[in-house]
Design a protein around this motif. Structure first.
Motif, PDB file in Angstrom:
ATOM      1  N   UNK A 141       0.766  -1.150  -0.125  1.00 35.35           N
ATOM      2  CA  UNK A 141      -0.041   0.222  -0.003  1.00 35.35           C
ATOM      3  C   UNK A 141       0.926   1.169  -0.072  1.00 35.35           C
ATOM      4  N   UNK A 142       0.557   2.072  -0.581  1.00 35.26           N
ATOM      5  CA  UNK A 142       1.331   3.553  -0.869  1.00 35.26           C
ATOM      6  C   UNK A 142       0.368   4.648  -1.395  1.00 35.26           C
ATOM      7  N   UNK A 143       0.876   5.812  -1.451  1.00 38.85           N
ATOM      8  CA  UNK A 143       0.254   7.032  -1.986  1.00 38.85           C
ATOM      9  C   UNK A 143       0.848   7.506  -3.136  1.00 38.85           C
ATOM     10  N   UNK A 144       0.376   8.354  -3.948  1.00 37.79           N
ATOM     11  CA  UNK A 144       1.027   8.941  -5.009  1.00 37.79           C
ATOM     12  C   UNK A 144       2.376   9.931  -4.598  1.00 37.79           C
ATOM     13  N   UNK A 145       3.275   9.637  -5.373  1.00 36.34           N
ATOM     14  CA  UNK A 145       4.655  10.411  -5.016  1.00 36.34           C
ATOM     15  C   UNK A 145       5.718   9.695  -4.117  1.00 36.34           C
ATOM     16  N   UNK A 146       5.115   8.717  -3.494  1.00 35.47           N
ATOM     17  CA  UNK A 146       5.878   7.925  -2.748  1.00 35.47           C
ATOM     18  C   UNK A 146       6.618   6.655  -3.466  1.00 35.47           C
ATOM     19  N   UNK A 147       7.820   6.167  -3.020  1.00 37.31           N
ATOM     20  CA  UNK A 147       8.373   5.004  -3.422  1.00 37.31           C
ATOM     21  C   UNK A 147       7.741   3.737  -3.063  1.00 37.31           C
ATOM     22  N   UNK A 189      -2.481   1.992  -4.649  1.00 38.84           N
ATOM     23  CA  UNK A 189      -2.050   3.524  -4.433  1.00 38.84           C
ATOM     24  C   UNK A 189      -3.317   4.053  -3.994  1.00 38.84           C
ATOM     25  N   UNK A 190      -3.367   4.829  -2.826  1.00 40.15           N
ATOM     26  CA  UNK A 190      -4.573   5.178  -2.273  1.00 40.15           C
ATOM     27  C   UNK A 190      -4.337   6.792  -2.340  1.00 40.15           C
ATOM     28  N   UNK A 191      -5.136   7.536  -2.544  1.00 35.37           N
ATOM     29  CA  UNK A 191      -4.940   9.104  -2.544  1.00 35.37           C
ATOM     30  C   UNK A 191      -5.024   9.454  -0.867  1.00 35.37           C
ATOM     31  N   UNK A 192      -4.228  10.386  -0.638  1.00 39.26           N
ATOM     32  CA  UNK A 192      -3.978  10.665   1.011  1.00 39.26           C
ATOM     33  C   UNK A 192      -5.388  11.265   1.362  1.00 39.26           C
ATOM     34  N   UNK A 213      -2.254  14.537   8.282  1.00 40.43           N
ATOM     35  CA  UNK A 213      -0.865  13.925   7.930  1.00 40.43           C
ATOM     36  C   UNK A 213      -0.723  12.360   8.117  1.00 40.43           C
ATOM     37  N   UNK A 214      -0.093  11.888   7.581  1.00 37.53           N
ATOM     38  CA  UNK A 214       0.215  10.235   7.462  1.00 37.53           C
ATOM     39  C   UNK A 214      -0.546   9.759   6.339  1.00 37.53           C
ATOM     40  N   UNK A 215      -0.424   8.389   6.351  1.00 35.73           N
ATOM     41  CA  UNK A 215      -1.133   7.512   5.164  1.00 35.73           C
ATOM     42  C   UNK A 215      -2.345   7.122   5.564  1.00 35.73           C
ATOM     43  N   UNK A 216      -3.175   6.903   4.630  1.00 36.76           N
ATOM     44  CA  UNK A 216      -4.711   6.159   4.787  1.00 36.76           C
ATOM     45  C   UNK A 216      -4.703   4.903   5.517  1.00 36.76           C
ATOM     46  N   UNK A 227      -1.704  11.201  26.424  1.00 40.48           N
ATOM     47  CA  UNK A 227      -1.600  11.946  25.306  1.00 40.48           C
ATOM     48  C   UNK A 227      -0.777  11.389  23.969  1.00 40.48           C
ATOM     49  N   UNK A 228      -0.081  10.301  24.260  1.00 39.91           N
ATOM     50  CA  UNK A 228       0.715   9.509  23.271  1.00 39.91           C
ATOM     51  C   UNK A 228      -0.319   8.589  22.334  1.00 39.91           C
ATOM     52  N   UNK A 229      -1.707   8.782  22.596  1.00 36.77           N
ATOM     53  CA  UNK A 229      -2.441   7.938  21.919  1.00 36.77           C
ATOM     54  C   UNK A 229      -2.746   8.864  20.666  1.00 36.77           C
ATOM     55  N   UNK A 230      -1.780   8.733  19.774  1.00 34.21           N
ATOM     56  CA  UNK A 230      -1.802   9.385  18.309  1.00 34.21           C
ATOM     57  C   UNK A 230      -1.301   8.667  17.234  1.00 34.21           C
ATOM     58  N   UNK A 231      -1.285   9.357  15.975  1.00 33.19           N
ATOM     59  CA  UNK A 231      -0.537   8.719  14.839  1.00 33.19           C
ATOM     60  C   UNK A 231       0.705   9.011  14.813  1.00 33.19           C
ATOM     61  N   UNK A 232       1.492   7.988  14.506  1.00 30.27           N
ATOM     62  CA  UNK A 232       3.035   8.468  14.273  1.00 30.27           C
ATOM     63  C   UNK A 232       3.457   7.704  12.899  1.00 30.27           C
ATOM     64  N   UNK A 233       4.275   8.664  12.181  1.00 32.37           N
ATOM     65  CA  UNK A 233       4.661   8.281  10.816  1.00 32.37           C
ATOM     66  C   UNK A 233       6.169   8.139  10.749  1.00 32.37           C
TER      67      UNK A 233
END
Length: 611
Positions: free
Chosen positions: A39-45, A123-126, A131-134, A201-207
């Motif tokens: 899985x990826x997004x446009x513009x990534x490798x 390839x999914x659109x963001x 921020x981050x991946x779908x 508060x660390x209950x978040x998304x990390x990329x």
């Protein structure tokens, strides 16, 4: 617009049918679609890996092969600058587009066979304003403890390392970049992020974003992690017992050992505890078996560390030989890992306290008996040893002495004279020591040269003697008044009327010379021969030198002899009733007399000579 779209669909179906016809014609073994998708997004490798080059498929190390990649339209793929890079079993997309989505087929051909496999790329659109991946990977964090997030891009990093291509990872919390070693965050390596003291508060998304240069282009690929903070947690278990120790137990005894485990946690931990005998034999048995484990017991602890204690007992009702010299391991399994600890069971050492105590007691008893026996039978032992081993003692015939002993006693008309003393000195002593034992005595009154000067005679004959026998009674060293007051031996009829203690010159010289040589020069051994009991009052009147010598070495007491003279013997002056050398008195006399040895004179002396 409708005609071109229909034309493209027709061309795609024709191409797909053409490549399928090629695959069928080649009769390739189909491994279908890989389970893992990319899985990826446009513009990534993106990186697609074929798993066909593996020992499970064919022996790729010895069989020549080539690999080809085909796009969803069935066309064989090749390098496209800035977009596609084909590298053996790996297909790289350097700048993804939405239309790159699809199933990509890899075909491995050998000289005789071929294999095919499809890999799906999506390839999914963001997501707008996010921020981050779908698509996100889920990882759990434990509240109030240190946790680690793992970047899912480890395969990318390993592949780039195989190309010797450098890369680095940057972490983001939401849209904010995380700097290394700031605000409780630490980059452990290229793919892990440590968070100290996790909070809610660390209950978040990390990329995590991986940047690298490939195909002449600087590219990146990212993965997003959805971190969920849990109030319940379980840390790695800690085994407190056993402690990798050695335990000894006797054969046939009842043996038990507990496995004690502490798990720092909040809530109920998912932990299992069991025992293992040796390396592979796990014990999951009940009490009906010879070796079994008891039901697991648990209890909570609040302080100082919150957690749960677990205990499981290993039971061996009767130890047998096969149970020894084996490691028994407590194995603890949990989601946090496996912990082990063991003990080695050895046979108990023999109980040597009882035999050692018995041996020491026997030695002590033997020692005491030996000491008592020696003191009781000392005279007999020493006399037997002298008689049996005369070679161990020096021959005294060449020592320049003429006599074995000089006999000093109160003579006629001297203070302390009595017929008993005279009979003992002139009859009893020669009869036993000279005739029975072979000693040579000098007895004043018997061996003196007529007309010889007293001083010279005493000096010369004492010098020529190895011992001096000093014979005395209670009246020997007291005056007439003291002697008569004790009523001892009726000496008032025989003592001279002089008031001097030493009324006889010879007696005085003998005593003085003997004490001088014995106490000062230590060149002469004096044997005190006591013919009657001496009271403390009488002893106080003795010369100090005689008292000292008597206290130091004791006296040979004739009056203790059971066969000593009777009152009738004293009146008639007859000889003593016992003249046997084996009586106690004569044994002690012989013990104190010089040893008649047979060994020649040598400078060195042995300790046996002192016996």
């Amino acid at each position: 617009m409708t005609q071109p779209s229909s034309l493209r669909s027709l061309l795609f179906l024709l191409g797909l049918s053409r490549i399928c016809a090629v695959f069928e014609r080649e009769n390739c073994k189909n491994y279908d679609l890989q389970f893992e998708r990319v899985f990826s997004v446009p513009g990534d490798a993106a990186m697609l890996n074929s798993t066909l080059v593996s020992p499970e498929v064919f022996n790729f190390t010895s069989v020549p092969y080539n690999i080809s990649w085909y796009d969803p339209g069935g066309r064989e793929m090749s390098n496209q600058s800035g977009h596609v890079l084909v590298s053996g079993a790996t297909l790289w997309f350097l700048d993804l587009k939405i239309e790159d989505s699809g199933d990509y087929v890899s075909i491995v051909r050998t000289l005789s066979r071929c294999f095919r496999q499809a890999t799906k790329l999506e390839v999914d659109p963001p997501v707008t304003r996010e921020c981050g991946r779908p698509r996100k990977a889920l990882q759990k964090l434990t509240n109030k403890v240190t946790n680690i997030l793992s970047c899912p891009l480890k395969d990318y990093i390993s592949k780039l390392d195989s190309y010797n291509v450098s890369s680095h990872v940057t972490w983001y919390r939401g849209c904010e970049r995380i700097m290394d070693r700031t605000d409780r965050y630490t980059y452990l390596d290229t793919a892990r992020l440590k968070i100290d003291g996790v909070e809610r508060n660390n209950n978040q998304n990390y990329t995590c974003t991986l940047r690298f240069t490939l195909g002449g282009m600087e590219r990146s690929v990212s993965e997003t992690i959805e971190a969920l903070v849990s109030e319940k947690y379980s840390m790695p278990p800690q085994v407190h017992e056993p402690t990798n120790e050695i335990i000894k137990a006797p054969f046939g005894s009842n043996f038990s050992k507990r496995c004690l485990v502490f798990v720092p946690c909040v809530g109920k931990p998912d932990v299992d505890v069991f025992w293992r005998k040796g390396d592979f034999s796990y014990i999951f048995k009940t009490s009906i078996d010879r070796i079994y484990i008891c039901k697991k017991r648990t209890w909570n602890q609040e302080r100082p560390i919150t957690g749960v204690w677990l205990e499981r007992m290993l039971m061996i009702p009767k130890l047998m030989e096969e149970d020894f010299n084996i490691n028994y391991t407590c194995v603890v399994q949990s989601s946090r890992g496996i912990a082990t600890s063991y003990f080695t069971l050895l046979p108990a050492d023999p109980n040597i306290i009882v035999p050692i105590g018995s041996a020491l007691g026997g030695v002590m008893v033997l020692f005491i008996v030996s000491i008592v026996t020696y003191y009781v039978f000392k005279l007999d032992i020493v006399l037997w040893f002298r008689r049996t081993f005369p070679i161990l003692y020096t021959n005294t015939d060449c020592d320049g002495k003429s006599y074995d002993a000089y006999v000093a006693y109160p003579q006629h008309c001297a203070l302390g004279f009595s017929k008993q003393v005279e009979a003992f000195a002139l009859c009893t002593l020669p009869q036993v020591l000279e005739m029975a034992c072979g000693y040579k005595l000098f007895i004043a009154g018997r061996d003196c040269m007529p007309g010889a000067a007293v001083v010279d005679s005493v000096e010369e004959n004492i010098q020529a003697s190895r011992r001096l026998l000093l014979i005395y009674t209670a009246a020997t060293f007291t005056d007439k008044r003291h002697a008569s007051s004790t009523g001892s031996n009726n000496n008032n009829n025989n003592v001279s009327q002089s008031e001097d203690v030493y009324s006889d010159t010879r007696q005085q010289l003998e005593c003085v010379t003997a004490m001088h040589r014995a106490l000062l020069e230590r060149s002469l051994k004096v044997i005190l021969v006591e013919l009657e009991p001496i009271s403390p009052a009488q002893l106080a009147l003795f010369p100090e030198s005689v008292r000292h010598l008597r206290k130091k070495q004791g006296a040979v007491r004739w009056w203790k002899n059971p066969n000593a003279r009777t009152s009738e013997d004293e009146e008639t002056g007859g000889p003593a009733a016992s003249l046997s050398p084996s009586s106690r008195f004569w044994k002690e006399m012989r013990y104190r007399m010089p040893v008649r040895g047979m060994r020649g004179t040598y400078p060195e002396k042995t300790a046996l000579l002192s016996l």
